[in-house]
Design an enzyme around this catalytic site. Structure first.
Site, PDB file in Angstrom:
ATOM      1  N   HIS A   1      -7.568  -9.177  15.210  1.00 21.33           N
ATOM      2  CA  HIS A   1      -7.043  -9.807  13.996  1.00 21.33           C
ATOM      3  C   HIS A   1      -6.052  -8.949  13.200  1.00 21.33           C
ATOM      4  O   HIS A   1      -6.155  -8.802  11.985  1.00 21.33           O
ATOM      5  CB  HIS A   1      -8.210 -10.208  13.090  1.00 21.33           C
ATOM      6  CG  HIS A   1      -9.041 -11.337  13.637  1.00 21.33           C
ATOM      7  ND1 HIS A   1      -8.534 -12.295  14.475  1.00 21.33           N
ATOM      8  CD2 HIS A   1     -10.359 -11.660  13.454  1.00 21.33           C
ATOM      9  CE1 HIS A   1      -9.495 -13.166  14.776  1.00 21.33           C
ATOM     10  NE2 HIS A   1     -10.614 -12.807  14.190  1.00 21.33           N
ATOM     11  N   HIS A  43      -8.901 -18.378   9.215  1.00 21.72           N
ATOM     12  CA  HIS A  43     -10.240 -18.012   9.692  1.00 21.72           C
ATOM     13  C   HIS A  43     -11.339 -18.552   8.765  1.00 21.72           C
ATOM     14  O   HIS A  43     -12.340 -17.881   8.537  1.00 21.72           O
ATOM     15  CB  HIS A  43     -10.315 -16.484   9.803  1.00 21.72           C
ATOM     16  CG  HIS A  43     -11.304 -15.984  10.798  1.00 21.72           C
ATOM     17  ND1 HIS A  43     -12.664 -16.162  10.664  1.00 21.72           N
ATOM     18  CD2 HIS A  43     -11.131 -15.302  11.953  1.00 21.72           C
ATOM     19  CE1 HIS A  43     -13.280 -15.600  11.688  1.00 21.72           C
ATOM     20  NE2 HIS A  43     -12.370 -15.074  12.485  1.00 21.72           N
ATOM     21  N   GLU A  89     -10.332 -21.732  14.907  1.00 28.81           N
ATOM     22  CA  GLU A  89      -9.119 -20.944  14.677  1.00 28.81           C
ATOM     23  C   GLU A  89      -8.040 -21.397  15.659  1.00 28.81           C
ATOM     24  O   GLU A  89      -8.126 -21.106  16.847  1.00 28.81           O
ATOM     25  CB  GLU A  89      -9.422 -19.465  14.886  1.00 28.81           C
ATOM     26  CG  GLU A  89     -10.558 -18.945  14.034  1.00 28.81           C
ATOM     27  CD  GLU A  89     -11.233 -17.714  14.639  1.00 28.81           C
ATOM     28  OE1 GLU A  89     -10.542 -16.735  14.945  1.00 28.81           O
ATOM     29  OE2 GLU A  89     -12.459 -17.739  14.830  1.00 28.81           O
TER      30      GLU A  89
HETATM   31  C1  GLA Z   1     -13.241 -13.953  15.466  1.00 31.76           C
HETATM   32  C2  GLA Z   1     -13.734 -13.380  16.720  1.00 31.76           C
HETATM   33  C3  GLA Z   1     -15.179 -13.045  16.611  1.00 31.76           C
HETATM   34  C4  GLA Z   1     -15.449 -12.190  15.393  1.00 31.76           C
HETATM   35  C5  GLA Z   1     -14.908 -12.882  14.164  1.00 31.76           C
HETATM   36  C6  GLA Z   1     -15.018 -12.020  12.934  1.00 31.76           C
HETATM   37  O1  GLA Z   1     -13.482 -15.273  15.342  1.00 31.76           O
HETATM   38  O2  GLA Z   1     -13.502 -14.192  17.837  1.00 31.76           O
HETATM   39  O3  GLA Z   1     -15.602 -12.359  17.761  1.00 31.76           O
HETATM   40  O4  GLA Z   1     -14.870 -10.938  15.543  1.00 31.76           O
HETATM   41  O5  GLA Z   1     -13.575 -13.186  14.325  1.00 31.76           O
HETATM   42  O6  GLA Z   1     -16.293 -11.549  12.731  1.00 31.76           O
END
Ligand code: GLA
Length: 385
Positions: A142, A216, A350
């Site tokens: 991210h 997110h 997402e």
């Molecule tokens: C995303 C990832 C997850 C996790 C979340 C944050 O969705 O795919 O594995 O890292 O973010 O906790």
């Protein structure tokens, strides 16, 4: 004397009747959603560096509200009617900026420059190798240590007949978090009068760079305070997914979901087969390959919550969606109104290019070149039955 009193009485009754007619008309207008959509601005504190953060409340004509702050262009609150018209906040978040500054798993955040994972924090572009921070061992997650979710965006109002809207802009410098090129990213949040939250993203660069922007938000359609989301019913317009290793990096294969717990082609309770997803911490955290293939704005997912009747439809122009069931929520986060967020307390959808695309030639490319404009549209549309 008596005649005057009678006259005044009649005028009074007429005026009263007129007022009642007006307020009835107002109420009707309200019911029909004829009031104007609006945006409210308030101060929301300062970052440790002393930068002021603003919070914007978008209000549509039927009274639905969305709150977005300039820190991380984060959606902090989303109030949606249930089948009885009762409003309820359906996203996880905190009461104040402090909650967000203390660190959190991307609640409501605008994620970038590259959402999801890049294997070992490395990629090669135009013959040059780039190294990123490994913030999710052994990978980059991210956007790195200080992704787009942890910077302050510039806000400006947007005029639209569709509802209430705000535009957020962030300029990410060449070399920031290891990525090449000065990148100008924008996201317009529109709360439409049809109860949809629409996100329009753009980006431009002066050097080739991977870009993958997403939101997110953790949704709980029963209300952010109401426990886990396992009873929500999900449909995903995805016949395939990208299998991954145990660090969540795709193997490169694209496989059918049929006969696996990832089959949401027909509506299915999220909790129905979740136990079959072993591994640490278990649960859904997978990239689904959308049937629309990212070619057009298309329906990607429908989620229905049986108790409140709330329904969320998600439309996107992206080729993939990470369906994540809040598996890492472990009761360490206390959210708005003192609620402790536990495992599966929310789900994320997402919209994205596939994880680690920059290292997989067979995946749709996430590379943006100078002169091109990156565009992404995702809509979360709400109703209740
Ligand atoms: C995303 C990832 C997850 C996790 C979340 C944050 O969705 O795919 O594995 O890292 O973010 O906790």
């Amino acid at each position: 004397m008596r005649r005057t009193a009678v006259f005044l009485g009649v005028v009074g009754v007429l005026l009263g009747g007129l007022c009642m007619a007006f307020s009835a008309e107002d109420a009707k207008k309200k019911r029909q959603g004829k009031e104007k959509a609006s945006v409210k601005k308030e101060a929301f504190g300062k970052t440790p560096e002393g930068v002021e953060v603003e919070l914007y409340t978008l209000i549509n004509t039927s009274g639905m509200t969305a709150k977005i702050m300039t820190y991380g262009a984060i959606l902090t609150e989303l109030d949606v009617p249930d089948r009885d018209g009762k409003m309820g906040d359906v996203v996880l978040g905190f009461d104040d900026l402090k909650g967000y500054l203390a660190g959190h798993p991307y609640f409501g955040a605008t994620v970038g420059r590259v959402a999801n994972r890049i294997a070992k924090g490395r990629f090669t572009l135009d013959g040059k190798e780039y190294k990123l921070a490994v913030n999710n061992k052994p990978n980059t997650l991210h956007g790195g240590l200080k992704g787009f979710d942890k910077v302050v965006w510039q806000a400006e109002p947007v005029k639209t007949a569709d509802g209430a809207a705000m535009k957020f802009t962030y300029v990410s410098k060449d070399g920031e978090e290891g990525y090449p090129g000065n990148l100008t990213a924008t996201v317009v949040y529109t709360l439409t009068n049809e109860n949809a939250l629409r996100l329009d993203y753009t980006a431009k660069t002066d050097k080739a760079t991977p870009v993958n922007l997403t939101n997110h938000s953790y949704f709980n359609l029963a209300g952010a305070k109401s426990g886990d989301i396992l009873n929500h019913e999900l449909t995903l317009n995805a016949d395939k997914y990208t299998p991954a290793d145990d660090t969540f990096i795709p193997t490169g294969e694209i496989k059918p979901v049929k006969d696996t717990p990832l089959d949401f082609i027909k509506p299915k309770r999220i909790g129905e087969r979740i136990e079959q997803l072993k591994g640490e911490p278990g649960g859904y955290d997978h990239n689904f390959v959308l049937n629309s293939a990212g070619k057009e704005l298309a329906l990607a997912a429908t989620v229905r919550e049986p108790k409140t009747g709330r329904i969320m439809e998600m439309f996107t122009t992206e080729p993939g969606v990470q369906f994540y069931t809040g598996n890492f929520l472990d009761g360490k986060q206390t959210g708005r109104g003192g609620v402790v967020y536990k495992k599966h307390g929310g789900f994320c959808l997402e919209a994205q290019h596939f994880p680690d695309s920059v290292n997989h030639a067979n995946f749709p490319s996430m590379v943006l070149k100078p002169g091109e404009t990156y565009r992404q549209v995702t809509i979360y549309k709400f109703s209740a039955k």
